[in-house]
Motif scaffolding. Structure first.
Motif, PDB file in Angstrom:
ATOM      1  N   PHE A 100       0.781  -1.334  -0.181  1.00  0.00           N
ATOM      2  CA  PHE A 100       0.177   0.078  -0.122  1.00  0.00           C
ATOM      3  C   PHE A 100       0.764   1.267   0.013  1.00  0.00           C
ATOM      4  O   PHE A 100       0.325   2.197   0.088  1.00  0.00           O
ATOM      5  CB  PHE A 100      -1.023   0.025   1.096  1.00  0.00           C
ATOM      6  N   GLN A 112      -5.515   0.924  -4.049  1.00  0.00           N
ATOM      7  CA  GLN A 112      -6.813   1.162  -3.187  1.00  0.00           C
ATOM      8  C   GLN A 112      -7.368   0.049  -2.362  1.00  0.00           C
ATOM      9  O   GLN A 112      -7.884   0.028  -1.207  1.00  0.00           O
ATOM     10  CB  GLN A 112      -8.130   1.868  -4.024  1.00  0.00           C
ATOM     11  N   ARG A 145      -7.629   0.447   1.541  1.00  0.00           N
ATOM     12  CA  ARG A 145      -6.671   1.467   1.984  1.00  0.00           C
ATOM     13  C   ARG A 145      -7.367   1.922   3.472  1.00  0.00           C
ATOM     14  O   ARG A 145      -6.386   2.447   4.277  1.00  0.00           O
ATOM     15  CB  ARG A 145      -6.456   2.594   0.891  1.00  0.00           C
ATOM     16  N   GLU A 183      -5.014   2.439   6.521  1.00  0.00           N
ATOM     17  CA  GLU A 183      -4.742   3.490   6.948  1.00  0.00           C
ATOM     18  C   GLU A 183      -5.224   3.618   8.657  1.00  0.00           C
ATOM     19  O   GLU A 183      -4.434   4.365   9.772  1.00  0.00           O
ATOM     20  CB  GLU A 183      -5.348   4.623   6.454  1.00  0.00           C
TER      21      GLU A 183
END
Length: 209
Positions: free
Chosen positions: A157, A163, A194, A198
């Motif tokens: 990533f 994504q 993602r 995150e």
């Protein structure tokens, strides 16, 4: 000698990035509650060009300030940091991901070991990456195996174009490395997002001293 303690970790990974292009390209080449090219630069970097291909490496613990983007797996013992490959991103995201994974596999600071880990295939289409790895990964305890799976996911990533991603090792979801019970296992076609990566990165960010 480090004493590894298996801790529950909400596993899943990151945000960092470096590249960008969402055209379809191809190159062959746990997450719930787990307890060469030109000369390659392998030093962790606090700042990097947005055009640099990045991967995640294990931080050598010392008294230095934590790096931006550091992700804690086991406090003061296992920390992953964004690292430059020394290569510049190209227009093909699959090629960038492959370069990042090769650098990750060959990094001498890895806490895990392998004699045969290889990239079988990397494809990219419309924001989705498919990564297939083959080989065995060994580590001193489940926590190291868990850390290795997170390292792979974070590395995939780092490319901004990604994504979503499906990542397998020997046909099984990479997130199954180190899990304590088969009930925690994810299917081989599990899709990481993602947003998921995150959120994990934010929750496990290295805090300043």
């Amino acid at each position: 000698m480090r004493k590894l303690v298996v801790l529950p970790i909400t596993i899943l990974v990151l945000f960092l990035a470096a590249c960008g292009n969402s055209e379809s390209q191809t190159e062959d080449v746990s997450l719930d509650n787990p307890p060469e090219q030109p000369i390659v630069e392998t030093d962790p970097v606090e700042e990097h060009s947005e055009e640099s291909v990045l991967y995640y490496s294990f931080l050598e613990i010392d008294d230095s300030e934590p790096l931006t983007g550091s992700v804690v797996i086991l406090r003061d013992i296992l920390i992953l940091v964004p690292t430059s490959t020394g290569m510049i991103c190209v227009a093909d995201p699959a090629a960038n991901i492959s370069e990042a994974l090769r650098s990750m596999i060959n990094d001498p600071r890895n806490e895990w070991t392998s004699d045969d880990l290889q990239i079988s295939e990397v494809t990219f289409d419309n924001g989705h990456a498919e990564v297939a790895l083959q080989g065995e990964i060994f580590g001193a305890g489940d926590i190291v195996l868990i850390a290795s799976s997170i390292q792979v996911l974070l590395t995939v990533f780092t490319d901004n174009s990604v994504q979503t991603a499906t990542v397998t090792l020997n046909g099984e979801c990479i997130g199954n490395l180190g899990i304590s019970h088969e009930s925690e296992a994810r299917p081989a076609d599990y899709v990481y997002t993602r947003a998921e990566i995150e959120a994990f990165m934010v929750n496990n960010a290295q805090e300043s001293q």
